[in-house]
Design a protein around this motif. Structure first.
Motif, PDB file in Angstrom:
ATOM      1  N   GLU A  32      -2.641  10.454   0.032  1.00 21.79           N
ATOM      2  CA  GLU A  32      -3.218   9.994   1.299  1.00 21.79           C
ATOM      3  C   GLU A  32      -2.283  10.311   2.461  1.00 21.79           C
ATOM      4  OE1 GLU A  32      -4.574   5.830   3.559  1.00 21.79           O
ATOM      5  OE2 GLU A  32      -4.091   5.800   1.413  1.00 21.79           O
TER       6      GLU A  32
ATOM      7  N   THR B  26       1.441   3.732  -3.236  1.00 20.69           N
ATOM      8  CA  THR B  26       0.174   4.266  -3.749  1.00 20.69           C
ATOM      9  C   THR B  26      -0.375   5.323  -2.802  1.00 20.69           C
ATOM     10  OG1 THR B  26      -0.325   2.158  -4.818  1.00 20.69           O
ATOM     11  CG2 THR B  26      -2.172   3.667  -4.492  1.00 20.69           C
TER      12      THR B  26
ATOM     13  N   ARG C  89       6.830  12.966  -2.591  1.00 23.20           N
ATOM     14  CA  ARG C  89       6.508  12.977  -4.017  1.00 23.20           C
ATOM     15  C   ARG C  89       7.483  13.859  -4.787  1.00 23.20           C
ATOM     16  NH1 ARG C  89       1.711  12.822  -1.303  1.00 23.20           N
ATOM     17  NH2 ARG C  89       1.682  15.084  -1.005  1.00 23.20           N
TER      18      ARG C  89
ATOM     19  N   GLU D 288       0.795  -1.229   0.000  1.00 20.27           N
ATOM     20  CA  GLU D 288       0.000   0.000   0.000  1.00 20.27           C
ATOM     21  C   GLU D 288       0.827   1.280   0.000  1.00 20.27           C
ATOM     22  OE1 GLU D 288      -3.689  -1.684   2.797  1.00 20.27           O
ATOM     23  OE2 GLU D 288      -1.952  -0.685   3.689  1.00 20.27           O
TER      24      GLU D 288
ATOM     25  N   GLN E 210       1.700   8.443  -3.448  1.00 24.29           N
ATOM     26  CA  GLN E 210       1.424   8.992  -4.774  1.00 24.29           C
ATOM     27  C   GLN E 210       0.057   9.667  -4.832  1.00 24.29           C
ATOM     28  OE1 GLN E 210       1.874   5.238  -6.694  1.00 24.29           O
ATOM     29  NE2 GLN E 210       3.921   5.676  -7.494  1.00 24.29           N
ATOM     30  N   SER E 211      -0.925   9.089  -4.155  1.00 22.65           N
ATOM     31  CA  SER E 211      -2.299   9.600  -4.207  1.00 22.65           C
ATOM     32  C   SER E 211      -2.528  10.788  -3.292  1.00 22.65           C
ATOM     33  CB  SER E 211      -3.278   8.484  -3.824  1.00 22.65           C
ATOM     34  OG  SER E 211      -3.127   8.134  -2.454  1.00 22.65           O
TER      35      SER E 211
END
Length: 337
Positions: free
Chosen positions: A94, A88, A229, A85, A91-92
């Motif tokens: 969260e 992701t 990021r 997890e 990247q998202s």
């Protein structure tokens, strides 16, 4: 039509770039806390104590960034993530920072849109076995059943090692480190493989820790560190220099216990670190006492290491290569000036 479409694509690209540059620092300040991705529970690195409070080297990295940004190390929301997890989630959006015993590799650095902000623990992959099987070397593991965490460099290193040494093995994969340890404890596999630091952390969770031993071979390089990021240089700088401040503080002898006295030091390096002179904080869009807040509330790197994984902790890991550069280790931070 082509010109209109081309203009739209360029405009969209510029908007995405502008959004990335506006970035995380402003967002984090606006919401008043930082979301930090951590493990689902690894003693010494990121794990909850009896009071439900998060502790560990990776947790201290989260706290250091919060102390730098807010002047308050408690302004963190911890988000437990499995190995599958973690990327992701970053990247998202969260999580704002991933501080979860994650290995810095070329592929991750270039193919996932992420940047590693430094190394907070130098590690290497190893093997843990039950003493009753009588194995003293990883080269004796031909035909073994191996418990391994899915979605990690550990899986790849395992395959490389057995292939290079012309040995066979049967992997059994799990999503979390606790699941791998439980399977090993219950006899589902002969061997548990992971970073050596994790092996020591997982061993103390076994029903009979003294029945298991870590083999001497280290089969990989695993530089672990915080991740952000790409395309967000402001936030990248904050994460990178928060870690560097902890390392620099140890090198200069600045600790939680003496940091207030150290503000009176005539050493120009200490004065710059603690914001007594210069305007270095403004270059990070932070207050000039950003590093003072880190040391005061979290401590220097050596203090974090000792209480979480060092001889003063249940893991009792020696500093080794995680010592400062001038004490025989790898830790080296660029100058804060």
């Amino acid at each position: 039509m082509r010109k209109i479409l081309s203009t739209a694509i360029v405009s969209t690209s510029m908007l995405v770039a502008a959004t990335a540059q506006a970035g995380t620092l402003a967002d984090v300040k606006s919401k008043g806390f930082m979301n930090c991705g951590v493990s689902t529970g690894l003693p010494g690195f990121s794990n909850t104590d009896d009071k439900g409070e998060w502790k560990g080297i990776d947790v201290d990295t989260c706290k250091a960034v919060a102390a730098a940004v807010f002047g308050d190390a408690s302004k963190v929301k911890y988000v437990p993530l499995t190995a599958k997890e973690r990327f992701t989630a970053l990247q998202s959006g969260e999580v704002d920072l991933l501080s979860r015993n994650t290995t810095w590799t070329l592929t991750r650095d270039t193919g996932l849109g992420l940047n590693f902000a430094g190394v907070n623990y130098y590690d290497g992959q190893g093997f843990m076995v039950s003493k009753k099987i009588g194995v003293k070397s990883a080269l004796e593991l031909d035909g073994a059943t191996v418990c391994v965490q899915a979605g990690t460099t550990t899986e790849l290193n395992l395959a490389d090692y057995f292939r290079a040494n012309k040995m066979s093995y049967k992997p059994i994969t799990f999503d979390t480190s606790d699941q791998t340890a439980s399977a090993f404890d219950n006899g589902r596999c002969d061997v548990l493989t992971s970073d050596q630091s994790q092996l020591y952390a997982l061993r103390i969770k076994l029903k009979n820790p003294s029945d298991a031993e870590v083999l001497p071979e280290v089969i990989s390089k695993e530089p672990l560190g915080p991740v952000v990021r790409q395309g967000d240089d402001e936030w990248f700088n904050v994460a990178k220099w928060s870690l560097n401040a902890m390392i620099t503080a140890e090198e200069l002898g600045v600790s939680q216990a003496n940091v207030d006295d150290m503000t009176k030091s005539t050493n120009p390096n200490i004065q710059r670190l603690l914001g007594v002179t210069g305007e270095l904080g403004t270059k990070l869009k932070l207050n000039n006492d950003w590093a003072y807040k880190i040391v005061k509330q979290v401590g220097n790197y050596g203090e974090s290491f000792e209480r979480n994984v060092g001889t003063g902790s249940p893991l009792k890991i020696q500093r080794g290569i995680n010592a400062l550069w001038n004490k025989g280790g790898f830790l080296y931070a660029p100058p804060i000036r």
